[in-house]
Design a protein around this motif. Structure first.
Motif, PDB file in Angstrom:
ATOM      1  N   ALA A 245       5.588  -0.881  -1.086  1.00  0.00           N
ATOM      2  CA  ALA A 245       6.328  -0.107  -0.005  1.00  0.00           C
ATOM      3  C   ALA A 245       7.379  -0.919   0.977  1.00  0.00           C
ATOM      4  O   ALA A 245       8.170  -0.573   1.555  1.00  0.00           O
ATOM      5  N   TYR A 246       6.861  -2.194   1.382  1.00  0.00           N
ATOM      6  CA  TYR A 246       7.435  -2.969   2.211  1.00  0.00           C
ATOM      7  C   TYR A 246       8.451  -3.717   1.567  1.00  0.00           C
ATOM      8  O   TYR A 246       9.426  -4.151   2.225  1.00  0.00           O
ATOM      9  N   THR A 247       8.443  -4.105   0.372  1.00  0.00           N
ATOM     10  CA  THR A 247       9.575  -4.853  -0.362  1.00  0.00           C
ATOM     11  C   THR A 247      10.956  -4.357  -0.242  1.00  0.00           C
ATOM     12  O   THR A 247      11.749  -5.237  -0.448  1.00  0.00           O
ATOM     13  N   PRO A 248      11.183  -3.251   0.083  1.00  0.00           N
ATOM     14  CA  PRO A 248      12.887  -2.839   0.231  1.00  0.00           C
ATOM     15  C   PRO A 248      13.169  -3.516   1.434  1.00  0.00           C
ATOM     16  O   PRO A 248      14.367  -3.904   1.583  1.00  0.00           O
ATOM     17  N   ASN A 249      12.456  -4.187   2.374  1.00  0.00           N
ATOM     18  CA  ASN A 249      13.087  -5.027   3.540  1.00  0.00           C
ATOM     19  C   ASN A 249      13.174  -6.239   3.048  1.00  0.00           C
ATOM     20  O   ASN A 249      13.658  -7.272   4.080  1.00  0.00           O
ATOM     21  N   LEU A 250      12.764  -6.766   1.914  1.00  0.00           N
ATOM     22  CA  LEU A 250      12.885  -8.221   1.759  1.00  0.00           C
ATOM     23  C   LEU A 250      14.244  -8.728   1.132  1.00  0.00           C
ATOM     24  O   LEU A 250      14.824  -8.041   0.375  1.00  0.00           O
ATOM     25  N   THR A 251      14.760  -9.799   1.413  1.00  0.00           N
ATOM     26  CA  THR A 251      16.011 -10.432   1.008  1.00  0.00           C
ATOM     27  C   THR A 251      15.741 -11.759   0.620  1.00  0.00           C
ATOM     28  O   THR A 251      15.031 -12.458   0.926  1.00  0.00           O
ATOM     29  N   GLY A 252      16.489 -12.295  -0.442  1.00  0.00           N
ATOM     30  CA  GLY A 252      16.525 -13.444  -1.009  1.00  0.00           C
ATOM     31  C   GLY A 252      15.441 -13.747  -1.584  1.00  0.00           C
ATOM     32  O   GLY A 252      14.910 -15.387  -2.109  1.00  0.00           O
ATOM     33  N   VAL A 253      14.543 -13.025  -2.179  1.00  0.00           N
ATOM     34  CA  VAL A 253      13.274 -13.087  -3.147  1.00  0.00           C
ATOM     35  C   VAL A 253      13.257 -12.210  -4.372  1.00  0.00           C
ATOM     36  O   VAL A 253      14.100 -11.234  -4.181  1.00  0.00           O
ATOM     37  N   THR A 254      12.654 -12.073  -5.117  1.00  0.00           N
ATOM     38  CA  THR A 254      12.302 -11.265  -6.265  1.00  0.00           C
ATOM     39  C   THR A 254      10.983 -10.652  -6.295  1.00  0.00           C
ATOM     40  O   THR A 254      10.125 -11.380  -5.917  1.00  0.00           O
ATOM     41  N   THR A 255      10.937  -9.464  -6.574  1.00  0.00           N
ATOM     42  CA  THR A 255       9.616  -8.883  -6.792  1.00  0.00           C
ATOM     43  C   THR A 255       9.174  -8.569  -8.080  1.00  0.00           C
ATOM     44  O   THR A 255       9.906  -7.869  -8.790  1.00  0.00           O
ATOM     45  N   VAL A 256       8.029  -8.423  -8.600  1.00  0.00           N
ATOM     46  CA  VAL A 256       7.483  -8.046  -9.816  1.00  0.00           C
ATOM     47  C   VAL A 256       6.246  -7.375  -9.703  1.00  0.00           C
ATOM     48  O   VAL A 256       5.241  -7.856  -9.172  1.00  0.00           O
ATOM     49  N   PRO A 257       6.010  -6.125 -10.535  1.00  0.00           N
ATOM     50  CA  PRO A 257       4.738  -5.509 -10.454  1.00  0.00           C
ATOM     51  C   PRO A 257       3.534  -6.395 -10.961  1.00  0.00           C
ATOM     52  O   PRO A 257       3.974  -7.288 -11.950  1.00  0.00           O
ATOM     53  N   VAL A 258       2.581  -6.103 -10.463  1.00  0.00           N
ATOM     54  CA  VAL A 258       1.230  -6.930 -10.984  1.00  0.00           C
ATOM     55  C   VAL A 258       0.184  -5.795 -11.741  1.00  0.00           C
ATOM     56  O   VAL A 258      -0.010  -4.856 -11.139  1.00  0.00           O
ATOM     57  N   THR A 259      -0.059  -6.062 -12.866  1.00  0.00           N
ATOM     58  CA  THR A 259      -0.900  -5.165 -13.595  1.00  0.00           C
ATOM     59  C   THR A 259      -2.145  -4.553 -13.104  1.00  0.00           C
ATOM     60  O   THR A 259      -2.382  -3.657 -13.076  1.00  0.00           O
ATOM     61  N   ASP A 260      -2.793  -5.649 -12.290  1.00  0.00           N
ATOM     62  CA  ASP A 260      -3.983  -5.466 -11.800  1.00  0.00           C
ATOM     63  C   ASP A 260      -4.064  -5.787 -10.393  1.00  0.00           C
ATOM     64  O   ASP A 260      -5.027  -6.384  -9.882  1.00  0.00           O
ATOM     65  N   ALA A 261      -3.003  -5.349  -9.881  1.00  0.00           N
ATOM     66  CA  ALA A 261      -2.671  -5.415  -8.265  1.00  0.00           C
ATOM     67  C   ALA A 261      -3.641  -4.898  -7.312  1.00  0.00           C
ATOM     68  O   ALA A 261      -4.231  -3.906  -7.628  1.00  0.00           O
ATOM     69  N   PRO A 262      -4.185  -5.524  -6.454  1.00  0.00           N
ATOM     70  CA  PRO A 262      -5.077  -4.885  -5.295  1.00  0.00           C
ATOM     71  C   PRO A 262      -4.356  -3.970  -4.751  1.00  0.00           C
ATOM     72  O   PRO A 262      -2.957  -3.704  -4.649  1.00  0.00           O
ATOM     73  N   ALA A 263      -5.269  -2.825  -4.055  1.00  0.00           N
ATOM     74  CA  ALA A 263      -4.623  -1.796  -3.347  1.00  0.00           C
ATOM     75  C   ALA A 263      -4.727  -2.130  -1.674  1.00  0.00           C
ATOM     76  O   ALA A 263      -5.554  -2.601  -1.328  1.00  0.00           O
ATOM     77  N   ARG A 264      -3.701  -1.391  -1.180  1.00  0.00           N
ATOM     78  CA  ARG A 264      -3.720  -1.488   0.189  1.00  0.00           C
ATOM     79  C   ARG A 264      -3.573   0.100   0.828  1.00  0.00           C
ATOM     80  O   ARG A 264      -2.880   0.787   0.243  1.00  0.00           O
ATOM     81  N   VAL A 265      -4.276   0.337   1.948  1.00  0.00           N
ATOM     82  CA  VAL A 265      -4.174   1.598   2.257  1.00  0.00           C
ATOM     83  C   VAL A 265      -3.685   1.352   3.945  1.00  0.00           C
ATOM     84  O   VAL A 265      -4.314   0.556   4.725  1.00  0.00           O
ATOM     85  N   GLU A 266      -2.724   2.237   4.322  1.00  0.00           N
ATOM     86  CA  GLU A 266      -2.575   2.113   5.767  1.00  0.00           C
ATOM     87  C   GLU A 266      -2.931   3.135   6.464  1.00  0.00           C
ATOM     88  O   GLU A 266      -3.037   4.445   6.053  1.00  0.00           O
ATOM     89  N   HIS A 267      -3.530   2.943   7.509  1.00  0.00           N
ATOM     90  CA  HIS A 267      -4.290   4.003   8.462  1.00  0.00           C
ATOM     91  C   HIS A 267      -3.544   3.823   9.843  1.00  0.00           C
ATOM     92  O   HIS A 267      -3.089   2.967  10.443  1.00  0.00           O
ATOM     93  N   LEU A 268      -3.590   5.069  10.568  1.00  0.00           N
ATOM     94  CA  LEU A 268      -3.144   5.445  11.972  1.00  0.00           C
ATOM     95  C   LEU A 268      -4.520   5.496  12.608  1.00  0.00           C
ATOM     96  O   LEU A 268      -5.495   6.313  12.501  1.00  0.00           O
ATOM     97  N   ILE A 269      -4.666   4.731  13.711  1.00  0.00           N
ATOM     98  CA  ILE A 269      -6.120   4.748  14.591  1.00  0.00           C
ATOM     99  C   ILE A 269      -5.766   5.178  15.936  1.00  0.00           C
ATOM    100  O   ILE A 269      -4.676   4.814  16.579  1.00  0.00           O
ATOM    101  N   TRP A 270      -6.765   5.576  16.706  1.00  0.00           N
ATOM    102  CA  TRP A 270      -6.650   5.903  18.060  1.00  0.00           C
ATOM    103  C   TRP A 270      -8.170   6.109  18.763  1.00  0.00           C
ATOM    104  O   TRP A 270      -8.992   6.194  17.768  1.00  0.00           O
ATOM    105  N   SER A 271      -8.447   5.847  19.970  1.00  0.00           N
ATOM    106  CA  SER A 271      -9.633   6.279  20.295  1.00  0.00           C
ATOM    107  C   SER A 271      -9.766   7.513  21.206  1.00  0.00           C
ATOM    108  O   SER A 271      -9.108   7.893  22.184  1.00  0.00           O
TER     109      SER A 271
END
Length: 288
Positions: A245-271
């Motif tokens: 989801a971050y890759t649309p911000n990238l320029t000058g590089v190429t992105t390729v899907p990874v078959t067994d790619a690790p997952a990342r979860v974004e969280h919103l936190i507060w106290s």
């Protein structure tokens, strides 16, 4: 002891200069120095060691600073609570974000917030997930946007899951793998990597995936900012893994899907212990 004296001490501690502290506080230096000297006499201890070249906190000053910050924060929260009771949101909002936040358009969210609540002072800091979590726990930040491996969850704070994503390979232009429809971790393991520092959340999601696959990789460059990471990849110094989801911000590089790619979860936190009307108003603006 007055709150203004505490503000002066904090300003000197943060700028390491009586002159710059006075400029920040919009007072003449003699007035600021006089008030700090009064406070030191009342406390019976010097808060700063002063020379012609530098200003630094004494051990007494180091001990005084955390409590002074708490007092100033409490006074600000009290004023904000009174304003909220009469229907007005005031005070301060401090937001922390990871460099690769993608689940929320942060500039758009802060712009919308400022339009609705123009009397709130907004501050934004960029850092790693671990650092932001600690700052939210301490009350230095009101809310934080984190990115963690799918196997981890924020600890010691309230959290809301924002999005789940997978990492993609980020390759320099003309790289032999750039034309492939997809690649595997085993193929990428032969490459030199640019990545975030060891033991950070941004790094662990990749390290865990390679380790789970029984693979070793070489990380030759460790950086803290995604922009620099991308520039190093563009120069052909290595490859990287970043959230899709971050890759649309990238320029000058190429992105390729990874078959067994690790997952990342974004969280919103507060106290919940330090939530302010200003912070609650910001949380209410964000997607559920």
């Amino acid at each position: 002891m007055e709150l203004q004296q505490m503000r002066y001490v904090l300003a000197v501690a943060e700028t390491n200069s009586f002159t710059r502290a006075a400029e920040r506080c919009l007072v003449v230096q003699s007035a600021l120095s006089h008030q700090i000297a009064r406070l030191e006499r009342e406390l019976g201890a010097r808060l700063f060691d002063r020379t012609s070249r530098r200003v630094r906190l004494t051990p007494a000053g180091e001990a005084f600073l955390p409590a002074a910050r708490q007092c100033l924060d409490a006074a600000e929260r009290a004023a904000a609570e009174v304003a909220a009771a009469v229907g007005e949101v005031r005070g301060r909002l401090a937001v922390g974000v990871i460099p690769t936040v993608a689940a929320v358009d942060i500039p758009a969210a802060l712009g919308d917030y400022r339009d609705r609540y123009p009397h709130v002072r907004v501050a934004l800091r960029v850092g790693g997930s671990e650092q932001l979590t600690e700052q939210v726990k301490e009350g230095a930040l009101d809310v934080g946007f984190l990115g963690l491996p799918a196997t981890a969850r924020p600890q010691g704070v309230r959290s809301r899951e924002l999005a789940r994503d997978r990492l993609v390979a980020v390759l320099p232009p003309g790289h032999p793998l750039a034309a492939e429809p997809e690649v595997s971790l085993r193929t990428l393991a032969a490459e030199t990597f640019v990545d975030f520092p060891a033991n950070t959340a941004g790094r662990m999601q990749s390290d865990q995936a390679f380790a789970a696959a029984g693979l070793h990789r070489e990380v030759a460059f460790e950086v803290t900012h995604a922009d620099l990471l991308t520039r190093l990849v563009h120069q052909g110094l290595g490859v990287a893994l970043l959230p899709r989801a971050y890759t649309p911000n990238l320029t000058g590089v190429t992105t390729v899907p990874v078959t067994d790619a690790p997952a990342r979860v974004e969280h919103l936190i507060w106290s919940p212990a330090t939530i302010t009307p200003a912070a609650q108003a910001f949380l209410d603006l964000l997607p559920a």
